[in-house]
Design a protein around this motif. Sequence first.
Motif, mmCIF file in Angstrom:
data_model
loop_
_atom_site.group_PDB
_atom_site.id
_atom_site.type_symbol
_atom_site.label_atom_id
_atom_site.label_comp_id
_atom_site.label_asym_id
_atom_site.label_seq_id
_atom_site.Cartn_x
_atom_site.Cartn_y
_atom_site.Cartn_z
ATOM 1 N N ARG A 522 -4.833 -0.265 -36.076
ATOM 2 C CA ARG A 522 -4.646 -1.374 -37.019
ATOM 3 C C ARG A 522 -3.203 -1.478 -37.508
ATOM 4 N NH1 ARG A 522 -9.927 0.474 -38.883
ATOM 5 N NH2 ARG A 522 -11.504 -1.072 -38.225
ATOM 6 N N LYS A 523 -2.409 -0.449 -37.270
ATOM 7 C CA LYS A 523 -1.003 -0.489 -37.669
ATOM 8 C C LYS A 523 -0.134 -1.259 -36.679
ATOM 9 C CE LYS A 523 -1.309 3.951 -40.084
ATOM 10 N NZ LYS A 523 -0.847 5.376 -40.110
ATOM 11 N N ALA A 524 -0.722 -1.656 -35.549
ATOM 12 C CA ALA A 524 0.035 -2.368 -34.519
ATOM 13 C C ALA A 524 0.291 -3.810 -34.927
ATOM 14 C CB ALA A 524 -0.714 -2.323 -33.193
ATOM 15 N N ARG A 525 1.389 -4.338 -34.456
ATOM 16 C CA ARG A 525 1.679 -5.749 -34.673
ATOM 17 C C ARG A 525 0.928 -6.597 -33.648
ATOM 18 N NH1 ARG A 525 7.906 -5.779 -33.985
ATOM 19 N NH2 ARG A 525 7.289 -4.152 -32.509
ATOM 20 N N GLU A 526 0.895 -7.879 -33.852
ATOM 21 C CA GLU A 526 0.227 -8.799 -32.939
ATOM 22 C C GLU A 526 0.889 -8.763 -31.557
ATOM 23 O OE1 GLU A 526 -0.701 -13.609 -32.514
ATOM 24 O OE2 GLU A 526 0.155 -12.774 -34.368
ATOM 25 N N GLY A 527 0.065 -8.793 -30.511
ATOM 26 C CA GLY A 527 0.577 -8.866 -29.139
ATOM 27 C C GLY A 527 0.925 -7.535 -28.513
ATOM 28 N N ILE A 528 0.632 -6.437 -29.197
ATOM 29 C CA ILE A 528 0.936 -5.106 -28.661
ATOM 30 C C ILE A 528 0.035 -4.817 -27.446
ATOM 31 C CG2 ILE A 528 0.784 -2.626 -29.143
ATOM 32 C CD1 ILE A 528 3.173 -3.913 -30.429
ATOM 33 N N ARG A 542 -8.814 -4.593 -32.303
ATOM 34 C CA ARG A 542 -7.837 -5.660 -32.560
ATOM 35 C C ARG A 542 -8.018 -6.790 -31.556
ATOM 36 N NH1 ARG A 542 -3.151 -4.194 -35.312
ATOM 37 N NH2 ARG A 542 -2.615 -6.384 -35.027
ATOM 38 N N GLU A 543 -8.360 -7.978 -32.033
ATOM 39 C CA GLU A 543 -8.521 -9.131 -31.155
ATOM 40 C C GLU A 543 -7.185 -9.775 -30.811
ATOM 41 O OE1 GLU A 543 -11.238 -11.838 -32.917
ATOM 42 O OE2 GLU A 543 -12.978 -10.482 -32.748
ATOM 43 N N ASP A 544 -6.136 -9.456 -31.558
ATOM 44 C CA ASP A 544 -4.826 -10.069 -31.336
ATOM 45 C C ASP A 544 -3.905 -9.194 -30.509
ATOM 46 O OD1 ASP A 544 -4.598 -8.127 -33.259
ATOM 47 O OD2 ASP A 544 -3.289 -9.281 -34.597
ATOM 48 N N CYS A 545 -4.439 -8.123 -29.952
ATOM 49 C CA CYS A 545 -3.654 -7.240 -29.086
ATOM 50 C C CYS A 545 -4.245 -7.223 -27.676
ATOM 51 C CB CYS A 545 -3.608 -5.825 -29.656
ATOM 52 S SG CYS A 545 -2.699 -5.703 -31.226
ATOM 53 N N ILE A 546 -3.486 -6.693 -26.742
ATOM 54 C CA ILE A 546 -3.892 -6.685 -25.330
ATOM 55 C C ILE A 546 -4.332 -5.280 -24.943
ATOM 56 C CG2 ILE A 546 -3.158 -7.141 -22.955
ATOM 57 C CD1 ILE A 546 -0.968 -8.987 -24.198
ATOM 58 N N TYR A 547 -5.613 -5.151 -24.571
ATOM 59 C CA TYR A 547 -6.153 -3.859 -24.181
ATOM 60 C C TYR A 547 -6.202 -3.765 -22.652
ATOM 61 C CZ TYR A 547 -7.694 -2.761 -28.940
ATOM 62 O OH TYR A 547 -7.736 -2.471 -30.278
ATOM 63 N N HIS A 548 -5.625 -2.716 -22.111
ATOM 64 C CA HIS A 548 -5.677 -2.460 -20.681
ATOM 65 C C HIS A 548 -6.833 -1.500 -20.375
ATOM 66 C CE1 HIS A 548 -1.615 -4.117 -19.453
ATOM 67 N NE2 HIS A 548 -1.564 -4.167 -20.777
ATOM 68 N N CYS A 549 -7.208 -1.490 -19.107
ATOM 69 C CA CYS A 549 -8.270 -0.604 -18.644
ATOM 70 C C CYS A 549 -7.765 0.833 -18.561
ATOM 71 C CB CYS A 549 -8.738 -1.081 -17.270
ATOM 72 S SG CYS A 549 -10.013 -0.070 -16.515
ATOM 73 N N THR A 550 -8.678 1.785 -18.587
ATOM 74 C CA THR A 550 -8.300 3.172 -18.321
ATOM 75 C C THR A 550 -7.757 3.261 -16.889
ATOM 76 O OG1 THR A 550 -10.575 3.602 -17.635
ATOM 77 C CG2 THR A 550 -9.999 4.159 -19.897
ATOM 78 N N PRO A 551 -6.936 4.255 -16.553
ATOM 79 C CA PRO A 551 -6.303 4.328 -15.227
ATOM 80 C C PRO A 551 -7.298 4.195 -14.087
ATOM 81 C CG PRO A 551 -5.367 5.983 -16.676
ATOM 82 C CD PRO A 551 -6.507 5.372 -17.420
ATOM 83 N N ALA A 552 -7.137 3.142 -13.281
ATOM 84 C CA ALA A 552 -8.105 2.860 -12.216
ATOM 85 C C ALA A 552 -7.451 2.041 -11.118
ATOM 86 C CB ALA A 552 -9.315 2.116 -12.784
ATOM 87 N N LEU A 553 -8.103 2.009 -9.943
ATOM 88 C CA LEU A 553 -7.617 1.263 -8.785
ATOM 89 C C LEU A 553 -8.779 0.534 -8.116
ATOM 90 C CD1 LEU A 553 -5.434 4.134 -7.334
ATOM 91 C CD2 LEU A 553 -4.499 1.961 -8.100
#
Length: 620
Positions: A522-528, A542-553
């Motif tokens: 929650r301490k992150a700024r928008e778009g992190i 956080r709906e305003d941040c970008i979540y990536h997947c765990t390391p995968a291929l």
Amino acid sequence: MASQPGPLTQWPWQRLGNMKYAVLAPWLAHSVHKFMTGKPEERDMINILVIPSLLMRLLHAQLWITLSRMKTANSKHSIVDKSLDFEQVDRERNWDDQIILTAILAYVVNKVIPGASHLPWWSTRGAILMCLLHVGPVEFLYYWFHRALHHHFLYSRYHSHHHASVVTEPITSVIHPFAEELVYFLLFAIPPITTALTGSASIITTYGYLNYIDFMNYMGHCNFEMVPKWLLDSLPPLKYLMYTPSFHSLHHTRFRTNYSLFMPIYDYIYGTVDESSDELHERSLRKKEEMVDVVHLTHLTTLQSMYHSRIGLSSLASKPYEHQWYLWIFWPFTHALVQLAWHIGTTFTVERNKLEKLRMETWMMPRYSFQYATFAEKEKINGLIEEAILEADKRGAKVLSLGLLNQGDELNGCGMLYVKRNPKLKVRIVDGTSLAVAVVLNSIPKGTQSVLLLVGNVSKMALSLCLALCQIDIQVEMVQRDKFNLLKQRLPSSLQNHLVLSGKYKSKTWLLGNGVSDQEQRKAREGIHFIPYSQFPPRVVREDCIYHCTPALLVPNAYQNLHACENWLPRRVMSAWRVAGIVHALEQWNKNECGETVSNIETMWRAALRHGFLPYDGVL
């Protein structure tokens, strides 16, 4: 769907999805009300047992699915050694439609057919009549109807939908267009309705006949042989009265032979029995040589994870893991599974795959994630892992991938414990750290000059990632002083100036380890960009941040028999830790990647791409 769908191919409630069971609500309500308000002598047991029978049939089917998949996960049990894919799983997703239809028709028959209500529990005359009616008109009419379905006109409009599954599973037996299934119901209704009209029907014979149909259907569509040769040899007439899975598998691979329902007698009478039926039956029962090149060890995660596994609910297994509220209805059974897993002493095979000439198996540890955190389980878990390693070594495996078992240095030193205990091991133990780091590095947006590293535990993965970032001149910021001091001590002095302690959360890219709290996110700024480097994904807060997947291929198209998702990953996406073991074997590297050892990150990345594994964007 059939190649040229004809009239009434779709089921009436197809658009209702998982809400399709609501069509039974009016019938159930009427049945319960009539039972509760009627006088004791007027209560109809056959009617009130419709829904309990439905639930038992659902459980019956699921037990067959689990048994079949556990058997076929081991190559020595398969009849048809071909790949099963997601397309077939999707096509067979609505296998319970026919159970719903049976329940509706049972209510209708009970109401409109004379003698179909208020049945006694048992009738010997009815049981004999039902057997004769099945052997006679049911089997005979089914045989000729089935042959008609293989005529081009009906085959293209209806029956091709069923035959799209060359590698059959138990539920393949009930995957038919609606119109075709209706005809089957008319055939199977002959014995129970006739006994009702003659006054010889009973509750046990009616529901017993229904379960006989289910049992034979599911057994015949298993892709493993379970009818012993000694049984057919000791009772020769049984050969004509009971088919076997290998007998029916020839119908799905050759199409123009073995048309019978459950009794091959009509194939013998009309000359359509496949000449190789006996030989295939004997060959399927012989134990095949078990060969494996790569073993991937995994374990159960949440309490619901068993239902999402390949041997659990097939529809859930073919989708990324997601909490399903309705599974809590089964909490007594779930609790029983936890107790069973606690007492199971060995790993078991749940999946078998091929890539190029490589043969791979996934072995499941009968333990849940929460059990890894208990000190009392440490020795038991290490014992189970070591037994699996020794078994893989005995079977000639080249690589054993630790996968989810590589959760921390405290448990087994990232696998080094087993190498020290067994110095003569030929199988190579791979924890996959190098490829996981490579995937994270290639997930960081181009042009990034600094990242914020949030460490849950100072693990091998955290140290290797920090070292790799510093080596490519990316500044690593940290806000956790204790974790910062631990990592800095373990970095070469020439790279220590790339690791910075800061409390300002300036970076636009955050790397998240296990145990990162919601408050820190929650301490992150928008778009992190939140890029996890852990085995388990962080909770999305956080709906305003970008979540990536765990390391995968993404796996290559040539990767065979992949029809279940790996935990929370999408279809045909595999964790980097698991891919590392496969690449290790493909490259024929004769070294371990465990303990403090980390393979060359760039070499591992290029090798994975060279063998067809592709980067996965993984942005949620």
